[in-house]
Design a protein around this motif. Structure first.
Motif, PDB file in Angstrom:
ATOM      1  N   GLU A  11       0.821  -1.205   0.000  1.00  0.00           N
ATOM      2  CA  GLU A  11       0.000   0.000   0.000  1.00  0.00           C
ATOM      3  C   GLU A  11       0.857   1.259   0.000  1.00  0.00           C
ATOM      4  O   GLU A  11       0.430   2.307  -0.462  1.00  0.00           O
ATOM      5  N   ASP A  12       2.067   1.165   0.500  1.00  0.00           N
ATOM      6  CA  ASP A  12       2.959   2.320   0.584  1.00  0.00           C
ATOM      7  C   ASP A  12       3.840   2.508  -0.651  1.00  0.00           C
ATOM      8  O   ASP A  12       4.605   3.470  -0.714  1.00  0.00           O
ATOM      9  N   THR A  13       3.746   1.613  -1.617  1.00  0.00           N
ATOM     10  CA  THR A  13       4.591   1.718  -2.801  1.00  0.00           C
ATOM     11  C   THR A  13       4.302   3.018  -3.540  1.00  0.00           C
ATOM     12  O   THR A  13       3.154   3.349  -3.816  1.00  0.00           O
ATOM     13  N   VAL A  14       5.368   3.732  -3.852  1.00  0.00           N
ATOM     14  CA  VAL A  14       5.266   4.977  -4.619  1.00  0.00           C
ATOM     15  C   VAL A  14       5.179   4.599  -6.093  1.00  0.00           C
ATOM     16  O   VAL A  14       6.048   3.882  -6.619  1.00  0.00           O
ATOM     17  N   THR A  22      -0.179   9.092  -6.261  1.00  0.00           N
ATOM     18  CA  THR A  22       1.252   8.896  -6.006  1.00  0.00           C
ATOM     19  C   THR A  22       1.588   7.564  -5.340  1.00  0.00           C
ATOM     20  O   THR A  22       2.729   7.137  -5.400  1.00  0.00           O
ATOM     21  N   THR A  23       0.595   6.916  -4.718  1.00  0.00           N
ATOM     22  CA  THR A  23       0.864   5.645  -4.037  1.00  0.00           C
ATOM     23  C   THR A  23      -0.222   4.620  -4.371  1.00  0.00           C
ATOM     24  O   THR A  23      -1.303   4.970  -4.851  1.00  0.00           O
ATOM     25  N   THR A  71      -1.919   3.139  -2.196  1.00  0.00           N
ATOM     26  CA  THR A  71      -3.039   3.464  -1.303  1.00  0.00           C
ATOM     27  C   THR A  71      -4.034   4.389  -1.992  1.00  0.00           C
ATOM     28  O   THR A  71      -5.243   4.219  -1.851  1.00  0.00           O
TER      29      THR A  71
END
Length: 75
Positions: free
Chosen positions: A23-26, A61-62, A64
């Protein structure tokens, strides 16, 4: 679809290794996050009955943020 299934579909359309995305992947760190990848995400969302302007995806951007866009289709 579940959140994990959505992430797995993202991995497929963005041509990444299984388990690579969190979920935090840019998104900009993913080679497959380009116009073709965005169209793949549009297809995933369309299959789930969600219409989203491409500009909204482009501004994400992510992972999420993509999940939030698809949250009505995620169980």
């Amino acid at each position: 679809m579940t959140k994990q299934e959505f992430i797995q579909e993202l991995e497929f359309v963005l041509n990444t290794e299984a388990g690579m995305l969190t979920e935090d992947t840019v998104l900009s760190s993913i080679a497959g996050w380009d116009s073709t990848g965005m169209l793949g995400v549009v297809a995933i969302l369309d299959d789930a009955g969600i219409t989203v302007p491409i500009v909204k995806l482009r501004n994400s951007t992510t992972v999420t943020e993509l999940i939030k866009i698809a949250e009505n289709a995620i169980e």
